[in-house]
Scaffold this motif. Structure first.
Motif, PDB file in Angstrom:
ATOM      1  N   GLY A 269       7.859  -9.318 -18.961  1.00  0.00           N
ATOM      2  CA  GLY A 269       8.621  -9.924 -20.053  1.00  0.00           C
ATOM      3  C   GLY A 269       8.870 -11.394 -19.847  1.00  0.00           C
ATOM      4  N   ARG A 270      10.139 -11.784 -19.903  1.00  0.00           N
ATOM      5  CA  ARG A 270      10.511 -13.192 -19.765  1.00  0.00           C
ATOM      6  C   ARG A 270      11.481 -13.371 -18.600  1.00  0.00           C
ATOM      7  NH1 ARG A 270      11.560 -12.973 -25.738  1.00  0.00           N
ATOM      8  NH2 ARG A 270       9.613 -13.646 -26.659  1.00  0.00           N
ATOM      9  N   GLY A 271      11.498 -14.569 -18.060  1.00  0.00           N
ATOM     10  CA  GLY A 271      12.487 -14.936 -17.059  1.00  0.00           C
ATOM     11  C   GLY A 271      12.355 -14.179 -15.754  1.00  0.00           C
ATOM     12  N   ALA A 272      13.522 -13.831 -15.199  1.00  0.00           N
ATOM     13  CA  ALA A 272      13.563 -13.150 -13.895  1.00  0.00           C
ATOM     14  C   ALA A 272      12.876 -11.787 -13.964  1.00  0.00           C
ATOM     15  CB  ALA A 272      15.007 -12.993 -13.434  1.00  0.00           C
ATOM     16  N   GLU A 273      13.025 -11.103 -15.104  1.00  0.00           N
ATOM     17  CA  GLU A 273      12.379  -9.794 -15.266  1.00  0.00           C
ATOM     18  C   GLU A 273      10.867  -9.939 -15.117  1.00  0.00           C
ATOM     19  OE1 GLU A 273      11.433  -6.623 -18.823  1.00  0.00           O
ATOM     20  OE2 GLU A 273      13.231  -7.856 -18.981  1.00  0.00           O
ATOM     21  N   ARG A 274      10.305 -10.966 -15.712  1.00  0.00           N
ATOM     22  CA  ARG A 274       8.860 -11.180 -15.623  1.00  0.00           C
ATOM     23  C   ARG A 274       8.428 -11.424 -14.184  1.00  0.00           C
ATOM     24  NH1 ARG A 274       4.974 -14.948 -19.203  1.00  0.00           N
ATOM     25  NH2 ARG A 274       3.106 -14.495 -18.021  1.00  0.00           N
ATOM     26  N   THR A 275       9.175 -12.241 -13.484  1.00  0.00           N
ATOM     27  CA  THR A 275       8.837 -12.561 -12.101  1.00  0.00           C
ATOM     28  C   THR A 275       8.859 -11.309 -11.226  1.00  0.00           C
ATOM     29  OG1 THR A 275       9.792 -14.756 -12.396  1.00  0.00           O
ATOM     30  CG2 THR A 275       9.465 -14.008 -10.136  1.00  0.00           C
ATOM     31  N   ILE A 276       9.881 -10.484 -11.399  1.00  0.00           N
ATOM     32  CA  ILE A 276      10.002  -9.268 -10.590  1.00  0.00           C
ATOM     33  C   ILE A 276       8.894  -8.276 -10.918  1.00  0.00           C
ATOM     34  CG2 ILE A 276      11.462  -7.249 -10.156  1.00  0.00           C
ATOM     35  CD1 ILE A 276      13.875  -9.195 -10.533  1.00  0.00           C
ATOM     36  N   LEU A 277       8.606  -8.069 -12.216  1.00  0.00           N
ATOM     37  CA  LEU A 277       7.543  -7.141 -12.598  1.00  0.00           C
ATOM     38  C   LEU A 277       6.180  -7.646 -12.132  1.00  0.00           C
ATOM     39  CD1 LEU A 277       8.614  -5.974 -16.169  1.00  0.00           C
ATOM     40  CD2 LEU A 277       8.539  -4.620 -14.085  1.00  0.00           C
ATOM     41  N   ASP A 278       5.953  -8.957 -12.247  1.00  0.00           N
ATOM     42  CA  ASP A 278       4.681  -9.512 -11.781  1.00  0.00           C
ATOM     43  C   ASP A 278       4.528  -9.351 -10.269  1.00  0.00           C
ATOM     44  OD1 ASP A 278       4.018 -10.201 -14.349  1.00  0.00           O
ATOM     45  OD2 ASP A 278       4.448 -12.341 -14.121  1.00  0.00           O
ATOM     46  N   ALA A 279       5.602  -9.575  -9.532  1.00  0.00           N
ATOM     47  CA  ALA A 279       5.554  -9.408  -8.075  1.00  0.00           C
ATOM     48  C   ALA A 279       5.266  -7.951  -7.720  1.00  0.00           C
ATOM     49  CB  ALA A 279       6.861  -9.872  -7.432  1.00  0.00           C
ATOM     50  N   ALA A 280       5.931  -7.027  -8.396  1.00  0.00           N
ATOM     51  CA  ALA A 280       5.697  -5.599  -8.143  1.00  0.00           C
ATOM     52  C   ALA A 280       4.261  -5.223  -8.497  1.00  0.00           C
ATOM     53  CB  ALA A 280       6.676  -4.749  -8.943  1.00  0.00           C
ATOM     54  N   ALA A 281       3.741  -5.791  -9.582  1.00  0.00           N
ATOM     55  CA  ALA A 281       2.371  -5.497 -10.004  1.00  0.00           C
ATOM     56  C   ALA A 281       1.358  -6.018  -8.994  1.00  0.00           C
ATOM     57  CB  ALA A 281       2.102  -6.101 -11.383  1.00  0.00           C
ATOM     58  N   LEU A 282       1.671  -7.114  -8.328  1.00  0.00           N
ATOM     59  CA  LEU A 282       0.756  -7.661  -7.328  1.00  0.00           C
ATOM     60  C   LEU A 282       0.841  -6.914  -5.997  1.00  0.00           C
ATOM     61  CD1 LEU A 282       1.171 -11.474  -7.987  1.00  0.00           C
ATOM     62  CD2 LEU A 282      -0.779 -10.028  -8.571  1.00  0.00           C
ATOM     63  N   VAL A 283       2.011  -6.419  -5.659  1.00  0.00           N
ATOM     64  CA  VAL A 283       2.204  -5.742  -4.375  1.00  0.00           C
ATOM     65  C   VAL A 283       1.731  -4.283  -4.416  1.00  0.00           C
ATOM     66  CG1 VAL A 283       3.969  -4.980  -2.738  1.00  0.00           C
ATOM     67  CG2 VAL A 283       4.050  -7.281  -3.657  1.00  0.00           C
ATOM     68  N   ALA A 284       1.840  -3.625  -5.552  1.00  0.00           N
ATOM     69  CA  ALA A 284       1.486  -2.199  -5.650  1.00  0.00           C
ATOM     70  C   ALA A 284       0.050  -1.905  -5.202  1.00  0.00           C
ATOM     71  CB  ALA A 284       1.746  -1.671  -7.050  1.00  0.00           C
ATOM     72  N   PRO A 285      -0.955  -2.683  -5.622  1.00  0.00           N
ATOM     73  CA  PRO A 285      -2.311  -2.378  -5.129  1.00  0.00           C
ATOM     74  C   PRO A 285      -2.443  -2.568  -3.611  1.00  0.00           C
ATOM     75  CG  PRO A 285      -2.442  -3.778  -7.058  1.00  0.00           C
ATOM     76  CD  PRO A 285      -0.996  -3.706  -6.667  1.00  0.00           C
ATOM     77  N   LEU A 286      -1.711  -3.518  -3.061  1.00  0.00           N
ATOM     78  CA  LEU A 286      -1.743  -3.683  -1.599  1.00  0.00           C
ATOM     79  C   LEU A 286      -1.185  -2.447  -0.908  1.00  0.00           C
ATOM     80  CD1 LEU A 286      -0.585  -7.393  -1.208  1.00  0.00           C
ATOM     81  CD2 LEU A 286      -2.880  -6.450  -0.874  1.00  0.00           C
ATOM     82  N   ILE A 287      -0.099  -1.926  -1.452  1.00  0.00           N
ATOM     83  CA  ILE A 287       0.497  -0.704  -0.900  1.00  0.00           C
ATOM     84  C   ILE A 287      -0.494   0.450  -1.011  1.00  0.00           C
ATOM     85  CG2 ILE A 287       2.330   1.005  -1.218  1.00  0.00           C
ATOM     86  CD1 ILE A 287       4.095  -1.357  -2.181  1.00  0.00           C
ATOM     87  N   ALA A 288      -1.235   0.478  -2.126  1.00  0.00           N
ATOM     88  CA  ALA A 288      -2.180   1.572  -2.357  1.00  0.00           C
ATOM     89  C   ALA A 288      -3.417   1.474  -1.475  1.00  0.00           C
ATOM     90  CB  ALA A 288      -2.613   1.573  -3.829  1.00  0.00           C
ATOM     91  N   LEU A 289      -3.915   0.271  -1.261  1.00  0.00           N
ATOM     92  CA  LEU A 289      -5.211   0.113  -0.597  1.00  0.00           C
ATOM     93  C   LEU A 289      -5.147  -0.189   0.891  1.00  0.00           C
ATOM     94  CD1 LEU A 289      -6.958  -1.908  -3.422  1.00  0.00           C
ATOM     95  CD2 LEU A 289      -7.288   0.500  -2.852  1.00  0.00           C
ATOM     96  N   VAL A 290      -4.033  -0.725   1.366  1.00  0.00           N
ATOM     97  CA  VAL A 290      -3.901  -1.050   2.783  1.00  0.00           C
ATOM     98  C   VAL A 290      -3.058   0.039   3.449  1.00  0.00           C
ATOM     99  CG1 VAL A 290      -3.095  -2.741   4.467  1.00  0.00           C
ATOM    100  CG2 VAL A 290      -4.050  -3.512   2.278  1.00  0.00           C
ATOM    101  N   PRO A 291      -3.694   0.905   4.227  1.00  0.00           N
ATOM    102  CA  PRO A 291      -2.943   2.018   4.819  1.00  0.00           C
ATOM    103  C   PRO A 291      -1.927   1.548   5.854  1.00  0.00           C
ATOM    104  CG  PRO A 291      -5.171   1.972   5.661  1.00  0.00           C
ATOM    105  CD  PRO A 291      -5.091   0.899   4.614  1.00  0.00           C
ATOM    106  N   THR A 292      -0.866   2.309   5.963  1.00  0.00           N
ATOM    107  CA  THR A 292       0.144   2.013   6.973  1.00  0.00           C
ATOM    108  C   THR A 292      -0.351   2.488   8.335  1.00  0.00           C
ATOM    109  OG1 THR A 292       1.216   4.137   6.608  1.00  0.00           O
ATOM    110  CG2 THR A 292       2.055   2.273   5.345  1.00  0.00           C
ATOM    111  N   VAL A 293       0.243   1.971   9.365  1.00  0.00           N
ATOM    112  CA  VAL A 293      -0.089   2.411  10.713  1.00  0.00           C
ATOM    113  C   VAL A 293       0.465   3.826  10.877  1.00  0.00           C
ATOM    114  CG1 VAL A 293       0.281   1.956  13.161  1.00  0.00           C
ATOM    115  CG2 VAL A 293      -0.016   0.058  11.564  1.00  0.00           C
TER     116      VAL A 293
END
Length: 109
Positions: free
Chosen positions: A73-97
């Motif tokens: 969306g707009r403002g802080a909400e947009r920043t948080i959703l965009d950050a979550a959208a960028l981090v989610a694939p990393l969580i999915a594709l990079v396995p934890t130890v």
């Protein structure tokens, strides 16, 4: 008029994206429950990456990532959703130890 139709279409799209994100949670938990029959309960949701639930886990997180990006969306909400959208694939594709013995049937050096 056209404005009412556009607004309704936008609202419907927003609703479907939010439902899709909820659906991804359901997919992850169903995949976990299916994997429990072969590996039992694991200490972390991330440990299910090393089980047959991997494909559903990765697919659901990437789908949620795309939905979060579309809901941006707009403002802080947009920043948080965009950050979550960028981090989610990393969580999915990079396995934890994983610790030795935490996932039955997995040989950890």
């Amino acid at each position: 008029g056209a404005c009412v139709t556009d607004s309704t279409s936008t609202q419907r799209t927003h609703r479907y994206l939010r439902l899709a994100i909820g659906g991804t949670v359901v997919v992850v938990f169903v995949a976990m429950l299916v994997a429990v029959s072969s590996v039992g309960w694991l200490p972390s949701i991330s440990d299910y990456y090393y089980t047959p639930a991997r494909n559903a886990f990765v697919g659901a997180l990437i789908a949620a990532s795309l939905a979060l990006l579309a809901l941006s969306g707009r403002g802080a909400e947009r920043t948080i959703l965009d950050a979550a959208a960028l981090v989610a694939p990393l969580i999915a594709l990079v396995p934890t130890v994983v610790r030795a013995g935490s996932v039955p049937g997995l040989d950890v050096p």
